[in-house]
Design an enzyme around this catalytic site. Structure first.
Site, PDB file in Angstrom:
ATOM      1  N   PRO A  11       0.789  -1.230   0.000  1.00  0.00           N
ATOM      2  CA  PRO A  11       0.000   0.000   0.000  1.00  0.00           C
ATOM      3  C   PRO A  11       0.819   1.277   0.000  1.00  0.00           C
ATOM      4  CG  PRO A  11      -0.088  -1.084   2.150  1.00  0.00           C
ATOM      5  CD  PRO A  11       0.554  -2.052   1.192  1.00  0.00           C
ATOM      6  N   ASN A  12       0.326   2.223  -0.759  1.00  0.00           N
ATOM      7  CA  ASN A  12       0.848   3.594  -0.861  1.00  0.00           C
ATOM      8  C   ASN A  12       2.145   3.696  -1.642  1.00  0.00           C
ATOM      9  OD1 ASN A  12      -1.290   4.729   0.822  1.00  0.00           O
ATOM     10  ND2 ASN A  12      -0.310   3.619   2.488  1.00  0.00           N
ATOM     11  N   ARG A  19       5.182  10.899  -2.338  1.00  0.00           N
ATOM     12  CA  ARG A  19       4.801  10.541  -0.962  1.00  0.00           C
ATOM     13  C   ARG A  19       5.976  10.775  -0.017  1.00  0.00           C
ATOM     14  NH1 ARG A  19       4.668   4.392   1.366  1.00  0.00           N
ATOM     15  NH2 ARG A  19       3.899   4.946   3.431  1.00  0.00           N
ATOM     16  N   TYR A  24      11.056   8.847   1.683  1.00  0.00           N
ATOM     17  CA  TYR A  24      11.096   7.793   0.668  1.00  0.00           C
ATOM     18  C   TYR A  24      11.796   8.195  -0.625  1.00  0.00           C
ATOM     19  CZ  TYR A  24       7.726   5.707   3.859  1.00  0.00           C
ATOM     20  OH  TYR A  24       7.117   5.184   4.983  1.00  0.00           O
ATOM     21  N   ASN A  76       8.168  -5.536  -0.722  1.00  0.00           N
ATOM     22  CA  ASN A  76       8.005  -4.357   0.134  1.00  0.00           C
ATOM     23  C   ASN A  76       6.519  -4.273   0.447  1.00  0.00           C
ATOM     24  OD1 ASN A  76       7.823  -1.972   1.482  1.00  0.00           O
ATOM     25  ND2 ASN A  76       9.015  -0.771   0.003  1.00  0.00           N
ATOM     26  N   ALA A  79       2.982  -0.750   4.902  1.00  0.00           N
ATOM     27  CA  ALA A  79       2.480  -0.827   6.281  1.00  0.00           C
ATOM     28  C   ALA A  79       1.974  -2.213   6.659  1.00  0.00           C
ATOM     29  CB  ALA A  79       1.371   0.207   6.477  1.00  0.00           C
ATOM     30  N   GLU A 100      12.654  -9.376   2.077  1.00  0.00           N
ATOM     31  CA  GLU A 100      11.942  -8.183   2.527  1.00  0.00           C
ATOM     32  C   GLU A 100      12.752  -6.942   2.139  1.00  0.00           C
ATOM     33  OE1 GLU A 100      11.979  -7.660   6.786  1.00  0.00           O
ATOM     34  OE2 GLU A 100      10.092  -6.542   6.766  1.00  0.00           O
ATOM     35  N   HIS A 102      12.711  -2.542   2.244  1.00  0.00           N
ATOM     36  CA  HIS A 102      12.136  -1.256   2.640  1.00  0.00           C
ATOM     37  C   HIS A 102      13.056  -0.140   2.164  1.00  0.00           C
ATOM     38  CE1 HIS A 102       9.128  -3.182   5.094  1.00  0.00           C
ATOM     39  NE2 HIS A 102      10.076  -3.905   5.654  1.00  0.00           N
ATOM     40  N   ARG A 109      12.721   4.203  12.987  1.00  0.00           N
ATOM     41  CA  ARG A 109      11.545   5.078  12.953  1.00  0.00           C
ATOM     42  C   ARG A 109      10.634   4.808  14.154  1.00  0.00           C
ATOM     43  NH1 ARG A 109       9.064   4.822   7.139  1.00  0.00           N
ATOM     44  NH2 ARG A 109       7.936   6.638   7.972  1.00  0.00           N
TER      45      ARG A 109
HETATM   46  C1  DQA Z   1       8.155   1.082   3.973  1.00  0.00           C
HETATM   47  C2  DQA Z   1       8.242   1.227   5.504  1.00  0.00           C
HETATM   48  C3  DQA Z   1       6.891   0.990   6.143  1.00  0.00           C
HETATM   49  O1  DQA Z   1       6.987   1.176   7.546  1.00  0.00           O
HETATM   50  C4  DQA Z   1       5.863   1.971   5.618  1.00  0.00           C
HETATM   51  O2  DQA Z   1       4.596   1.694   6.149  1.00  0.00           O
HETATM   52  C5  DQA Z   1       5.827   2.005   4.125  1.00  0.00           C
HETATM   53  C6  DQA Z   1       7.085   2.004   3.402  1.00  0.00           C
HETATM   54  C7  DQA Z   1       9.488   1.438   3.296  1.00  0.00           C
HETATM   55  O3  DQA Z   1       9.684   1.032   2.155  1.00  0.00           O
HETATM   56  O4  DQA Z   1      10.329   2.133   3.889  1.00  0.00           O
HETATM   57  O5  DQA Z   1       4.782   2.108   3.521  1.00  0.00           O
HETATM   58  O6  DQA Z   1       7.836  -0.259   3.659  1.00  0.00           O
END
Ligand code: DQA
Length: 144
Positions: A11-12, A19, A24, A76, A79, A100, A102, A109
């Site tokens: 998501p997002n 964003r 990011y 990735n 959230a 994984e 990120h 964080r």
């Molecule tokens: C994220 C880190 C997550 O905590 C966050 O909710 C994201 C982006 C990252 O790529 O840094 O949506 O996965």
């Protein structure tokens, strides 16, 4: 041995580039896809890149990656990383190695980002290197 690597984004992440760029960066998900495709070609790999804001799609795509005989999945989960027992179980349910990824370093964080249901089931984690982390994860996948 399969040369196919799934790259799944949660998501997002469709809004990458605009964003919270201070966290990011300004690289878009399409930019990352192009960088990955170029590096994949050099490594003799092919990528299948997807993004969804819906948890179940990510579960379905993990199952699909196994059914397609993929070499690895870069995930990735956004959230959902910090909330999704379903993704944890899906990763455990397939034999395809999941890496994984990120952009940021969740451990540096807010407290609510310190638990990763994905990381607890993944082969390994790359975090904190921005868009370059996806390329590092692809290199790791190539070495599996
Ligand atoms: C994220 C880190 C997550 O905590 C966050 O909710 C994201 C982006 C990252 O790529 O840094 O949506 O996965």
């Amino acid at each position: 041995m399969s040369s196919l690597v799934y790259v799944l984004n949660g998501p997002n992440l469709n809004l990458l580039g605009s964003r919270e760029p201070e966290i990011y960066g300004t690289t878009t998900l399409d930019d990352i896809g192009a960088l990955l495709a170029e590096r994949a070609a050099a490594l003799g790999l092919t990528i299948e890149m997807r993004q969804s804001n819906h948890e179940g799609h990510l579960v379905d795509w993990l199952h699909e990656a196994q059914a397609e005989g993929a070499k690895a999945v870069l995930l990735n989960a956004g959230a959902f990383t910090h909330t999704s027992v379903a993704l944890h179980d899906a990763i455990k349910s397939v034999t395809t190695p999941v890496i994984e990824v990120h952009l940021s370093n969740p451990l540096a964080r807010e407290d609510f980002r310190h638990q990763s249901w994905v990381g607890m089931a993944a082969k390994g984690t790359i975090a904190g290197f921005g868009a370059a982390g996806y390329l590092l994860a692809l290199e790791a996948a190539a070495r599996l």
